[in-house]
Design an enzyme around this catalytic site. Structure first.
Site, mmCIF file in Angstrom:
data_model
loop_
_atom_site.group_PDB
_atom_site.id
_atom_site.type_symbol
_atom_site.label_atom_id
_atom_site.label_comp_id
_atom_site.label_asym_id
_atom_site.label_seq_id
_atom_site.Cartn_x
_atom_site.Cartn_y
_atom_site.Cartn_z
ATOM 1 N N LYS A 100 -11.419 5.515 -23.361
ATOM 2 C CA LYS A 100 -11.993 5.877 -21.947
ATOM 3 C C LYS A 100 -13.776 5.638 -22.456
ATOM 4 O O LYS A 100 -13.922 6.886 -22.850
ATOM 5 C CB LYS A 100 -11.836 6.491 -20.969
ATOM 6 C CG LYS A 100 -11.802 6.596 -20.184
ATOM 7 C CD LYS A 100 -10.522 5.225 -19.161
ATOM 8 C CE LYS A 100 -10.934 4.581 -18.094
ATOM 9 N NZ LYS A 100 -9.752 4.275 -17.480
ATOM 10 N N ASP A 138 -13.706 -0.444 -15.106
ATOM 11 C CA ASP A 138 -13.344 0.748 -14.045
ATOM 12 C C ASP A 138 -13.673 1.363 -13.142
ATOM 13 O O ASP A 138 -14.431 -0.193 -12.960
ATOM 14 C CB ASP A 138 -13.395 2.401 -14.953
ATOM 15 C CG ASP A 138 -12.567 2.671 -14.732
ATOM 16 O OD1 ASP A 138 -10.712 3.009 -14.581
ATOM 17 O OD2 ASP A 138 -12.092 4.109 -13.739
HETATM 18 P P1 NDP Z 1 -14.018 0.026 -8.109
HETATM 19 O O1 NDP Z 1 -15.365 0.355 -8.401
HETATM 20 O O2 NDP Z 1 -13.722 -1.415 -7.520
HETATM 21 O O3 NDP Z 1 -13.056 0.725 -6.688
HETATM 22 C C1 NDP Z 1 -12.934 2.382 -7.126
HETATM 23 C C2 NDP Z 1 -12.973 2.533 -5.118
HETATM 24 O O4 NDP Z 1 -11.848 3.688 -5.294
HETATM 25 C C3 NDP Z 1 -13.905 1.867 -3.985
HETATM 26 O O5 NDP Z 1 -13.339 1.704 -2.652
HETATM 27 C C4 NDP Z 1 -15.103 3.879 -4.346
HETATM 28 O O6 NDP Z 1 -15.376 3.606 -2.691
HETATM 29 C C5 NDP Z 1 -13.399 4.693 -4.166
HETATM 30 N N1 NDP Z 1 -13.497 5.747 -4.862
HETATM 31 C C6 NDP Z 1 -14.355 5.831 -5.866
HETATM 32 N N2 NDP Z 1 -14.165 6.944 -5.534
HETATM 33 C C7 NDP Z 1 -14.355 8.265 -4.759
HETATM 34 C C8 NDP Z 1 -14.196 9.078 -4.398
HETATM 35 N N3 NDP Z 1 -14.108 10.169 -5.383
HETATM 36 N N4 NDP Z 1 -13.671 9.404 -3.080
HETATM 37 C C9 NDP Z 1 -12.970 8.323 -2.429
HETATM 38 N N5 NDP Z 1 -13.528 6.923 -3.033
HETATM 39 C C10 NDP Z 1 -13.911 6.583 -4.299
HETATM 40 O O7 NDP Z 1 -12.842 0.798 -9.063
HETATM 41 P P2 NDP Z 1 -11.381 0.285 -9.352
HETATM 42 O O8 NDP Z 1 -10.508 -0.382 -7.815
HETATM 43 O O9 NDP Z 1 -11.372 -0.578 -10.236
HETATM 44 O O10 NDP Z 1 -10.454 1.796 -9.285
HETATM 45 C C11 NDP Z 1 -10.125 2.176 -8.844
HETATM 46 C C12 NDP Z 1 -8.374 2.896 -9.913
HETATM 47 O O11 NDP Z 1 -8.025 2.288 -9.673
HETATM 48 C C13 NDP Z 1 -9.730 4.276 -10.032
HETATM 49 O O12 NDP Z 1 -8.491 5.487 -10.761
HETATM 50 C C14 NDP Z 1 -8.937 3.826 -11.322
HETATM 51 O O13 NDP Z 1 -9.244 4.571 -12.726
HETATM 52 C C15 NDP Z 1 -8.052 2.797 -11.645
HETATM 53 N N6 NDP Z 1 -7.680 1.858 -12.427
HETATM 54 C C16 NDP Z 1 -8.575 0.536 -12.704
HETATM 55 C C17 NDP Z 1 -7.523 -0.318 -13.292
HETATM 56 C C18 NDP Z 1 -8.830 -1.515 -13.455
HETATM 57 O O14 NDP Z 1 -8.599 -2.766 -14.141
HETATM 58 N N7 NDP Z 1 -10.073 -1.636 -12.384
HETATM 59 C C19 NDP Z 1 -6.513 0.124 -14.269
HETATM 60 C C20 NDP Z 1 -6.070 1.131 -13.809
HETATM 61 C C21 NDP Z 1 -6.373 1.590 -13.516
HETATM 62 P P3 NDP Z 1 -16.940 4.198 -3.112
HETATM 63 O O15 NDP Z 1 -17.174 2.540 -2.515
HETATM 64 O O16 NDP Z 1 -17.259 4.318 -1.924
HETATM 65 O O17 NDP Z 1 -17.544 4.370 -4.447
#
Ligand code: NDP
Length: 449
Positions: A121, A161
């Site tokens: 990561k 991510d």
């Molecule tokens: P994105 O950046 O596309 O979206 C993240 C989302 O989570 C946004 O809505 C963001 O809001 C919100 N967010 C981020 N940090 C916080 C916080 N501290 N408190 C509240 N909301 C928060 O990321 P992903 O959708 O790719 O990832 C989301 C989760 O899924 C993560 O935990 C990631 O590790 C996990 N994941 C992702 C994979 C992938 O293929 N993308 C694979 C497996 C797991 P804002 O816009 O305000 O930041």
């Protein structure tokens, strides 16, 4: 080493890393008891230590010509079963503890997919939010100017991510190609017309819904008609909502780091398209949704509360936490149970704190831990690597069928392993043990390296 003290003494302050290691240690204790070799081979001591940690300066120039400095990281955690594989996160909260927890989880998750991928990561404390495309490009180029010497299609293959989507992968790949003078599958999540795989953007969200459907099938139920709370509004949340709609369920919420939307009437395709446009094209905030759908309610995040109203105020059947780590604390978990939620499928990595996990397990709900339920993303990344090696593109149906098959097999592997260790229905134990055994057996086969 059978307790977390070894890690807490050595790496004090790495709270999220301690949390992830604690959960695995608790689950695998019976395996260590049955296999004395694992202790004599110091397997636990070895598996919690990254094979390599790369930490570097990322200087870049913003639009006002200020010189800015961020910190870049890559944790190459474990390569026992394949090249390091795992995403890059760009978010101001990024630090060594968060990336080590993510890399540690990734090792077991990748093992569960049954594809040949080790775990890693990386990322930066850079915040892409509010930056211009040119600023993001300059940052990505500087980040890759260092990272490129550590990665490669057979060494370490990063992906996206939080904060790293198609735009960032494009800039990172362009710089890698220029520096390495080769066009290879060194990153996954690429755009379709230059080496990406169909279904990769959808894979984590779709996979998480497929996993929920498998869990429900053990009770002869389907997702049809279920009301679902979703958190997040990024890649994972969007495609979770899309697949829920496809399967006849109704998403009723989504969020960002400023607050959440509750839409009592439920989302439909038109509303989801609007969210995707708002987030992906306009790069806006979820609060703006109510301007188009005034019946929906926006609740801003209140940091002074000891719980999140998203998990307290709304009755539903299922929850799909898909934003970030530790977004469900013990109180939140109890509120979900009180509201009748009996399916929790983690799209995010470690969204539930340890106390919350215990509440789900005690209440014997269908609880899919992230390392199993969100493995769809890395699985299709693995399939993207295969297509890049063969210089072939599989059609959408083929990738989606493979994804479904992988999620089904992860589900049965977790279920069977949990039963074998006397914990039927406990997907946490099932996922941790199944992933652990595969990795440590490979480590032992390869000697002390
Ligand atoms: P994105 O950046 O596309 O979206 C993240 C989302 O989570 C946004 O809505 C963001 O809001 C919100 N967010 C981020 N940090 C916080 C916080 N501290 N408190 C509240 N909301 C928060 O990321 P992903 O959708 O790719 O990832 C989301 C989760 O899924 C993560 O935990 C990631 O590790 C996990 N994941 C992702 C994979 C992938 O293929 N993308 C694979 C497996 C797991 P804002 O816009 O305000 O930041």
């Amino acid at each position: 080493m059978d307790n977390i003290k070894f890690v807490t003494d050595r790496d004090p302050g790495e709270r999220e890393f301690h949390q992830a290691v604690t959960e695995v240690i608790e689950s695998v204790k019976p395996v260590l008891d049955q296999n004395p070799l694992y202790r004599t081979e110091s397997i636990m001591e070895r598996i919690v230590e990254p094979e390599r940690v790369i930490l570097f300066r990322v200087p870049w120039v913003d639009d006002q010509k200020n010189v800015c400095v961020n910190r870049g990281f890559r944790i190459e955690m474990n390569s026992a079963i394949g090249p390091y594989k795992g995403g890059l996160r760009f978010h101001p909260s990024v630090n060594l503890s968060i990336l080590k927890f993510l890399a540690f989880e990734q090792v077991f998750k990748n093992a569960l997919t049954s594809l040949p991928m080790g775990g890693g990561k990386g990322g930066s404390d850079f915040d892409p939010k509010g930056k211009s495309d040119m600023e993001v490009m300059r940052f990505c180029q500087s980040f890759m100017a260092e990272l490129f010497r550590h990665i490669g299609p057979n060494t370490d293959v990063p992906a996206g991510d939080i904060g790293v989507g198609a735009r960032e992968i494009g800039y990172l790949f362009g710089m890698y190609k220029r520096l390495a003078n080769e066009f290879t599958g060194v990153l996954t999540g690429k755009s379709l017309n230059w080496g990406g795989s169909l279904i990769r953007p959808e894979a984590t969200g779709y996979g998480s819904v497929y996993f929920a459907a498998e869990m429900l099938a053990t009770r002869n139920e389907t997702l049809e008609g279920k009301r679902c709370l979703v958190s997040g509004s990024g890649n994972v949340a969007q495609f979770t909502m899309e697949k829920l709609l496809d399967l006849g369920a109704t998403p009723i919420s989504f969020s960002d780091s400023s607050g959440y939307i509750y839409d009592e009437a439920g989302l439909n395709r038109e509303k989801l398209d609007h969210i995707m446009y708002l987030k992906n094209v306009q790069r806006g905030r979820v609060a703006e949704y109510v301007e188009s759908y005034p019946d929906a309610v926006y609740t801003p995040l209140d940091q002074s509360l000891d719980h999140n109203p998203l998990w307290k105020e709304h009755k539903a059947d299922c929850a799909f936490p898909s934003a970030t780590q530790n977004e469900i604390n013990g109180l939140d978990a109890q509120h979900l149970i009180d509201n009748g939620i009996y399916v929790v499928t983690e799209g995010a990595n470690m969204p539930t704190v340890h106390a919350g996990v215990q509440i789900f397990l005690e209440n014997k709900i269908l609880y899919g831990p992230g390392k199993a339920s969100n493995a769809g993303g890395v699985s299709v990344s693995g399939l993207e690597m295969s297509q890049n090696s063969m210089r072939l593109n599989w059609p959408k149906e083929e990738v989606d069928n493979r994804l479904k098959h992988i999620m089904k097999s992860i589900h049965s592997m977790c279920m069977e392993t949990a039963e074998q260790y006397g914990e039927p229905g406990n997907y946490v134990v099932g996922a941790n043990i199944a992933g652990f055994v595969k990795v440590v057996d490979a480590m032992i086969d390869q000697g002390v390296v």
